[in-house]
Design an enzyme around this catalytic site. Structure first.
Site, PDB file in Angstrom:
ATOM      1  N   HIS A   1     -14.973 -12.749 -25.234  1.00  0.00           N
ATOM      2  CA  HIS A   1     -15.782 -13.913 -25.610  1.00  0.00           C
ATOM      3  C   HIS A   1     -15.076 -14.644 -26.761  1.00  0.00           C
ATOM      4  O   HIS A   1     -14.471 -14.004 -27.619  1.00  0.00           O
ATOM      5  CB  HIS A   1     -17.185 -13.451 -26.023  1.00  0.00           C
TER       6      HIS A   1
ATOM      7  N   SER B   1     -23.795 -24.045 -23.252  1.00  0.00           N
ATOM      8  CA  SER B   1     -25.024 -24.847 -23.311  1.00  0.00           C
ATOM      9  C   SER B   1     -25.663 -25.069 -21.937  1.00  0.00           C
ATOM     10  O   SER B   1     -26.191 -26.151 -21.654  1.00  0.00           O
ATOM     11  CB  SER B   1     -24.766 -26.175 -24.025  1.00  0.00           C
TER      12      SER B   1
ATOM     13  N   GLY C   1     -25.942 -18.303 -23.310  1.00  0.00           N
ATOM     14  CA  GLY C   1     -26.292 -17.777 -24.623  1.00  0.00           C
ATOM     15  C   GLY C   1     -27.704 -18.177 -25.008  1.00  0.00           C
ATOM     16  O   GLY C   1     -28.691 -17.552 -24.616  1.00  0.00           O
ATOM     17  N   GLY C   2     -27.822 -19.244 -25.776  1.00  0.00           N
ATOM     18  CA  GLY C   2     -29.100 -19.659 -26.366  1.00  0.00           C
ATOM     19  C   GLY C   2     -30.264 -19.689 -25.394  1.00  0.00           C
ATOM     20  O   GLY C   2     -31.344 -19.157 -25.689  1.00  0.00           O
TER      21      GLY C   2
ATOM     22  N   TRP D   1     -27.078 -12.211 -24.993  1.00  0.00           N
ATOM     23  CA  TRP D   1     -28.039 -12.249 -26.113  1.00  0.00           C
ATOM     24  C   TRP D   1     -27.346 -12.272 -27.471  1.00  0.00           C
ATOM     25  O   TRP D   1     -27.987 -12.523 -28.483  1.00  0.00           O
ATOM     26  CB  TRP D   1     -28.979 -11.038 -26.042  1.00  0.00           C
TER      27      TRP D   1
HETATM   28  C1  PEP Z   1     -22.109 -17.954 -24.694  1.00  0.00           C
HETATM   29  O1  PEP Z   1     -22.132 -17.540 -25.840  1.00  0.00           O
HETATM   30  O2  PEP Z   1     -21.554 -17.285 -23.827  1.00  0.00           O
HETATM   31  C2  PEP Z   1     -22.731 -19.243 -24.418  1.00  0.00           C
HETATM   32  C3  PEP Z   1     -22.399 -19.854 -23.333  1.00  0.00           C
HETATM   33  O3  PEP Z   1     -23.643 -19.715 -25.352  1.00  0.00           O
HETATM   34  P1  PEP Z   1     -24.593 -21.000 -25.184  1.00  0.00           P
HETATM   35  O4  PEP Z   1     -25.208 -20.926 -23.812  1.00  0.00           O
HETATM   36  O5  PEP Z   1     -25.591 -20.881 -26.279  1.00  0.00           O
HETATM   37  O6  PEP Z   1     -23.716 -22.214 -25.318  1.00  0.00           O
END
Ligand code: PEP
Length: 254
Positions: A97, A215, A236-237, A10
């Site tokens: 991260h 993503s 993430g998103g 998150w």
């Molecule tokens: C993340 O921050 O671990 C990530 C994979 O972000 P996103 O899915 O938004 O690319």
């Protein structure tokens, strides 16, 4: 033992009320998980206790911290120790991260210390690695990511390593909407497994869960997760939307 994991990151999003609502929305789907499948929510520190109590009766649903200190305890204002996380029942922590490496100056040596503290406390580290775009453009990604493992993980025993979950997150794919192709993810995951096998043996390497992050969405999760060396995702998103994240959970291999 290798697992299939959908992990939500998150980051620094959501108020307490929004966090409660999102967690409820996902948990209320009652998505049944197989014995080998797990869902992990990496939530902001102030929400850890609330979130942990929400999943208390749900087998294979867990709450993670997004970071921990590389120090044991003491005069480190603003830091959160592994012992503190342990004392509120947290059993998973995201380590290294790319945002923490880039914006907060976390070094390979600090990450090695964090891993040691987590493993000493029986906490599962989710260790992130991944290359920036210029490295990928010069086809240097295999060496780059291998070096990240060598610098932070190679001091571990085979038993310790088997407590670690890896997350391959190419930086150019994080939050950009530009997902690695399934082939790119599979090639890197196979490479990582071969690096682990060369150091700890093939059986150990086969036991390590390796997540893909960058993503991941409801629409691409099933294809990515179908790759033989991709054991789920760090998201993430898309983890901020209950319907999207639920689709991602359902895309895990059985
Ligand atoms: C993340 O921050 O671990 C990530 C994979 O972000 P996103 O899915 O938004 O690319």
């Amino acid at each position: 033992m290798r697992k299939q994991i959908a992990a939500a990151n998150w980051k620094m999003n959501l108020t307490y009320q929004q966090a409660e609502q999102l967690l409820d929305e996902v948990l209320n789907q009652n998505i049944e998980l197989g014995p080998n499948q797990q869902v992990i929510f990496a939530v902001p520190f102030p929400y850890l206790i609330m979130a942990n109590s929400e999943v208390a009766n749900m087998a294979n649903y867990h709450i993670a911290a997004q970071n921990c200190s590389d120090k044991n305890a003491g005069a480190y204002t603003g830091e959160t120790s592994v012992e503190m996380l342990q004392s509120v029942g947290i059993k998973h922590v995201v380590i290294g991260h790319s945002e923490r490496r880039e914006y907060f100056g976390e070094t390979a040596a600090m990450l090695a210390d964090k891993l040691n503290l987590c493993l000493g406390a029986g906490i599962t580290p989710i260790f992130c690695c991944g290359e920036p775009l210029p490295v990928r453009e010069n086809e240097g990604q295999n060496n780059y990511v291998q070096q990240q493992l060598v610098e932070s993980l190679f001091h571990l025993s085979a038993d310790q390593l088997q407590q670690v979950v890896l997350a391959y997150e190419p930086i150019w794919a994080i939050g950009t909407g530009r997902t690695a192709t399934t082939q790119q993810a599979q090639e890197m995951h196979r490479h990582l497994r071969s690096v682990l096998a060369a150091k700890w043996g093939q059986d150990v390497a086969n036991n390590i869960t390796i997540l893909y992050g960058g993503s991941v969405k409801g629409a691409n999760a099933a294809e990515l997760f179908a790759a033989p060396d991709v054991d789920g995702g760090l998201v993430g998103g898309a983890s901020l939307q209950a319907a999207e994240f639920s689709m991602i959970i359902q895309a895990l291999k059985k």
